[in-house]
Design an enzyme around this catalytic site. Structure first.
Site: not given
Ligand code: DSN
Length: 427
Positions: A228, A193
């Protein structure tokens, strides 16, 4: 139709807040004007469940092209074979990878949240810790660096199906080859990640996870400076090791399983307006000036590290390789919560953060996390970092001095006028 003055007044207030203050939250950034414009467009009106060329709705011929552009650009930026640009967030991206490769109850291994990890890497309050059996590694007490020996020890003992590297509050680079070598001993898959440092990885300024990790996820709004959202990438596609078959009995490729895990597995209709904005952000990352931005982020973080050290602040792991610093405030006798609450009065936005081996709760914390991606976008350089640390220090050593806080806030608001946000815009 009546105009909604209430909400647009609040948007104006938020614009003013962002414009006037010092934004030091490590996970935040300011998009370009064209990314912002791409987000507010008619594609929000379109349903497009499925993928380009294979949708469940008519009228997708235009959004097919923009989603394909986003996919193609993501593949170029990271030099990978596969990209899914639909995840609504980093958490959704991680959920989809886990759904694709794990069954409920399977073991996962990630960096402990209290040591800098992320909620979706196995926290007990998150789906990842509720649906799967989480195990953790940490950082070493003596130097704050990821404890790869502990990672190996827990991995060999617990044999997780998925190992996760990457963090939310870790200022050092990762040894992805070591993670993969550990995973290969137990046939585990590896998920990186890279949400925080993705923009620095995109420009080759940090180690690349792609050669070593089966899956790489990221948010798109941190150092990638996009809207986002989230993405899932794979360097190479491969046959799924779980032996899952397709409708004709064929072995499913991982790309198929990842796509199915995003839609219909964990999401419905993609946010095609946000995907268009992701494509714009990827276009910007492909330009030469993004390399300058990425270099400046690291230079600013280093300058801030030096400035804090000169004032005797205790930096976890001794410094930074990336865009952020985790600062242990115990030698300054102030909690992270108090620091956050006092600094915000001077329009300095940071977040309280647990430090490794913290003796305080996540609501109080012994530390703060500061990051420079947002201020670097505004145009601040190394010299400005000294000024910022002077302001932060002057407040933290005198938290009850309201007059000083007001004076600093006035100086900051005046200072930030040199770095206007969206100067062409009338909000
Ligand atoms: N909440 C983000 C951060 O601040 O790092 C991670 O999801």
């Amino acid at each position: 139709m009546q105009f909604d003055t209430e909400i647009f007044e609040l948007i104006q207030q938020e614009f003013n807040r962002q414009q006037h203050g010092l934004e030091l939250i490590a996970s935040e950034n300011f998009t370009s004007e064209q990314v912002m414009r791409a987000m507010g467009n008619v594609m929000t009106n379109k349903y497009a469940e499925g993928y380009p060329g294979k949708r469940y709705y008519g009228g997708c011929e235009v959004v097919d092209k923009s989603e394909q552009l986003a996919i193609d650009r993501a593949k170029v930026i990271f030099n990978v074979d596969f990209a899914n640009v639909q995840p609504h967030s980093g958490a959704q991206a991680n959920a989809a990878v886990m759904l694709a490769v794990l069954k409920p109850g399977d073991k996962i291994l990630g960096l402990d949240l209290s040591m800098g990890g992320h909620l979706t890497h196995g926290s007990s309050v998150n789906f990842s810790g509720k649906l799967y059996e989480p195990h953790f590694y940490g950082v070493k007490k003596e130097d704050g660096l990821v404890d790869y020996d502990m990672m190996e020890e827990v991995a060999l003992r617990e044999k997780p199906k998925l190992m996760i590297c990457g963090a939310s509050a870790y200022s050092r680079d990762w040894d992805y080859a070591r993670v993969r070598a550990i995973a290969d001993q137990i046939n585990a898959l590896v998920l990186c990640d890279m949400s925080h440092p993705a923009g620095l990885i995109a420009k080759g300024l940090l180690n690349s996870p792609f050669e070593h990790c089966h899956f790489v996820t990221s948010t798109t709004h941190k150092t990638l400076r996009g809207p986002r959202g989230g993405i899932i990438l794979m360097k190479n596609d491969f046959e799924n090791p779980m032996g899952i078959k397709g409708p004709k009995g064929e072995v499913r490729m991982m790309s198929d399983l990842i796509n199915l895990a995003v839609f219909p597995g964990t999401q419905g209709g993609p946010l095609e307006h946000v995907i268009a904005a992701k494509a714009v952000a990827f276009f910007e990352i492909m330009q030469d000036d993004f390399l300058g931005y990425a270099h400046q982020v690291i230079a600013n973080a280093k300058a801030m590290e030096n400035a804090f050290k000169q004032k005797n602040y205790d930096i976890v792991s001794g410094g930074t390789d990336n865009h952020l610093l985790l600062i242990d405030l115990r030698n300054k006798n102030i909690s992270g919560k108090k620091a956050e609450n006092t600094l915000i009065k001077a329009d300095i936005t940071i977040n309280k953060n647990m430090v490794p081996y913290d003796d305080k709760s996540p609501f109080i914390t012994s530390g703060i996390r500061v990051g420079v991606p947002a201020l670097t976008t505004r145009g601040l350089k190394e010299d400005h970092m000294n000024l910022i640390v002077d302001w932060i220090d002057s407040i933290l050593i005198d938290t009850e001095n309201e007059q000083k806080i007001i004076k600093v806030r006035t100086e900051i608001n005046e200072f930030m006028k040199q770095f206007p946000l969206y100067p062409e815009w009338k909000i």
